[in-house]
Design a protein around this motif. Sequence first.
Motif, short mmCIF file in Angstrom:
data_model
loop_
_atom_site.label_atom_id
_atom_site.label_comp_id
_atom_site.label_asym_id
_atom_site.label_seq_id
_atom_site.Cartn_x
_atom_site.Cartn_y
_atom_site.Cartn_z
N ARG A 271 0.83 -1.21 0.00
CA ARG A 271 0.00 0.00 0.00
C ARG A 271 0.86 1.26 0.00
O ARG A 271 0.61 2.20 -0.76
CB ARG A 271 -0.91 0.00 1.24
CG ARG A 271 -1.96 1.12 1.24
CD ARG A 271 -2.63 1.25 2.60
NE ARG A 271 -1.75 1.81 3.61
CZ ARG A 271 -1.52 3.12 3.75
NH1 ARG A 271 -2.10 4.00 2.93
NH2 ARG A 271 -0.71 3.57 4.69
N ARG A 272 1.88 1.28 0.84
CA ARG A 272 2.73 2.47 0.92
C ARG A 272 3.53 2.68 -0.36
O ARG A 272 3.71 3.83 -0.80
CB ARG A 272 3.67 2.36 2.13
CG ARG A 272 2.97 2.48 3.47
CD ARG A 272 3.99 2.65 4.59
NE ARG A 272 3.36 2.72 5.90
CZ ARG A 272 3.99 3.11 7.00
NH1 ARG A 272 5.26 3.47 6.93
NH2 ARG A 272 3.36 3.15 8.16
N LYS A 273 4.02 1.61 -0.95
CA LYS A 273 4.78 1.76 -2.19
C LYS A 273 3.90 2.30 -3.31
O LYS A 273 4.33 3.14 -4.11
CB LYS A 273 5.43 0.44 -2.58
CG LYS A 273 6.59 0.05 -1.66
CD LYS A 273 7.18 -1.28 -2.04
CE LYS A 273 7.99 -1.20 -3.30
NZ LYS A 273 8.64 -2.48 -3.61
N ALA A 274 2.67 1.81 -3.38
CA ALA A 274 1.74 2.31 -4.39
C ALA A 274 1.46 3.79 -4.18
O ALA A 274 1.21 4.54 -5.14
CB ALA A 274 0.43 1.52 -4.33
N LEU A 275 1.53 4.24 -2.94
CA LEU A 275 1.25 5.63 -2.59
C LEU A 275 2.32 6.59 -3.12
O LEU A 275 2.03 7.75 -3.41
CB LEU A 275 1.16 5.75 -1.07
CG LEU A 275 0.53 7.00 -0.47
CD1 LEU A 275 -0.97 7.06 -0.80
CD2 LEU A 275 0.72 6.99 1.05
N VAL A 276 3.57 6.10 -3.27
CA VAL A 276 4.67 7.00 -3.65
C VAL A 276 5.29 6.69 -5.00
O VAL A 276 6.08 7.49 -5.51
CB VAL A 276 5.78 6.97 -2.56
CG1 VAL A 276 5.22 7.38 -1.21
CG2 VAL A 276 6.45 5.60 -2.48
N GLN A 277 4.95 5.56 -5.58
CA GLN A 277 5.67 5.11 -6.77
C GLN A 277 5.55 6.10 -7.93
O GLN A 277 6.49 6.28 -8.71
CB GLN A 277 5.17 3.73 -7.20
CG GLN A 277 6.18 2.96 -8.04
CD GLN A 277 6.14 1.47 -7.76
OE1 GLN A 277 5.34 0.99 -6.98
NE2 GLN A 277 7.01 0.73 -8.41
N ASP A 278 4.41 6.77 -8.06
CA ASP A 278 4.24 7.72 -9.18
C ASP A 278 5.22 8.89 -9.07
O ASP A 278 5.59 9.49 -10.08
CB ASP A 278 2.81 8.24 -9.19
CG ASP A 278 2.47 9.08 -7.96
OD1 ASP A 278 2.24 10.29 -8.10
OD2 ASP A 278 2.45 8.51 -6.85
N LEU A 279 5.66 9.21 -7.86
CA LEU A 279 6.59 10.32 -7.67
C LEU A 279 7.99 10.00 -8.21
O LEU A 279 8.79 10.92 -8.44
CB LEU A 279 6.70 10.67 -6.18
CG LEU A 279 5.39 11.12 -5.51
CD1 LEU A 279 5.58 11.23 -4.00
CD2 LEU A 279 4.94 12.46 -6.09
N LEU A 280 8.27 8.71 -8.42
CA LEU A 280 9.60 8.31 -8.89
C LEU A 280 9.64 8.15 -10.40
O LEU A 280 10.66 7.69 -10.95
CB LEU A 280 10.01 7.01 -8.21
CG LEU A 280 10.06 7.03 -6.68
CD1 LEU A 280 10.50 5.67 -6.14
CD2 LEU A 280 10.99 8.12 -6.18
N ALA A 281 8.57 8.49 -11.09
CA ALA A 281 8.54 8.35 -12.55
C ALA A 281 9.69 9.16 -13.17
O ALA A 281 9.94 10.30 -12.80
CB ALA A 281 7.20 8.86 -13.08
#
Length: 474
Positions: A376-386
């Motif tokens: 859940r937490r990784k899904a929350l931030v993964q878009d920021l690392l695009a």
Amino acid sequence: MTVKTNIDMVSIMREGLSNGQGVKYKRLSDVMERGILEGLIEPGRKLPPHRVLSDNLGVTIGTISRAYGELERLGLVVARVGDGTFVRKRGMERQRDEGFRNFSEEPRQYFDMSRNMHIPGQETTFLAQSFQTLSTNAKFLQDISAYTPDAGLPRYRDAGAQWLVQRDFHPIPEQVICVNGGQHGLLCAMMALLRAGDTVVTEQMTYPGLITAARMLGIRLIGLEMDDEGVLPGALDEVCRNHRISALYCTPTIQNPTTAVLSVARREALVRVCREHNLLILEDEAHGVLVEDRPPPLSHFAPERTILISSLSKAVSAGLRVGYVHAPPALVSRISAALRSTCWMATPVTLELATQWIENGTAEYLLHQQINEISRRKALVQDLLAGLEYRTHLNSPHFWIEVPEPWRASEIEAELKQNNYLIATAEAFAVGQTAVPQFIRASICNTSGDDQLLRAGFDALATALGQGGGRFHL
């Protein structure tokens, strides 16, 4: 005197910039390399700050960063977060004087993304219930208030074997030793089976707890070349042919920090090399427990020489300090003797709690809770690392992120710290004095439980790496 020597250093650099060949950063690094090797820039000297030097030489900060980075790659300088860059001198260690810590003593204003920690869940509720149950059982209270066998009571060892079960791997309780967490298990195995002066091979980037333990015990470490899967069998074979090696330490599943996972074929190949050179294998399952359908451990392929180390710290509760070591029958008594020398026995109170939780399914429930929260937490931030180059694993609690040129990991670390965010650089995981790759490790495990803070931390990280709305300025 400091001013004069700094002026002399700048003069050397200015001359090299004017008379050298190639791109500017290479001209600078070449003349500085010569100055260091010839003793003109003496060991221990602090190099001028990036901005000061760029102003004096009329070049960009990026040029200075790349020049310093080249010297760092060559092992000639050491970058210290918040302190500057220094010419390496004999005995100068990377920033590990006291080792890597899993507990942050930084002021509370810092948001910590540098550590992989157990994410708090419902374990405190279960603890309260279990303590209440224990308090009414006279026999349990008597058992946990007395000395126990060094390897643990039979019930505890049975529970440990149950916890260690994996696909095609079925541990034997009599080969399980109960320890106070995985780090304690690693220390006991090293104390029992290695001696000061022995050499252990491991991944080029490896678990900092191994580095600390090896230093304390006088054991030498050699880093092995890796690829996307992890350790290369050919690299292991080559090192064994050129050095007297006693053991291999590795993390086959969710390697720390690269998140690599060894395939079955690679595990079999590593075991063949270890058998050929008669190596002991120390296998760390710290994060592997978070992967339900993981490949069989090295212990399955080489049961006669593999020490498997696991714990409940990443999956159930870090504070319980419960771990298990599974060893070949011939080595169990030696590791048990090492355990006795450190603490007589693993703590019965926490082992009793862990045993109950493994037996009644609580441990399995908390494990799944941990896996789901990581996802859940990784899904929350993964878009920021695009747009960034990084590696991770579905069940890994961290991202292993490459720092784009011309920036250095130490610069990103210092920049984020100025803005109250903490991350870990490859320096903390590097073995030996070889060049350190420009990577950082960013974890989603902060115990604050605040999703907005978590996103803000990763947004700041992305911004520092050039993927957000602009860079911070020192």
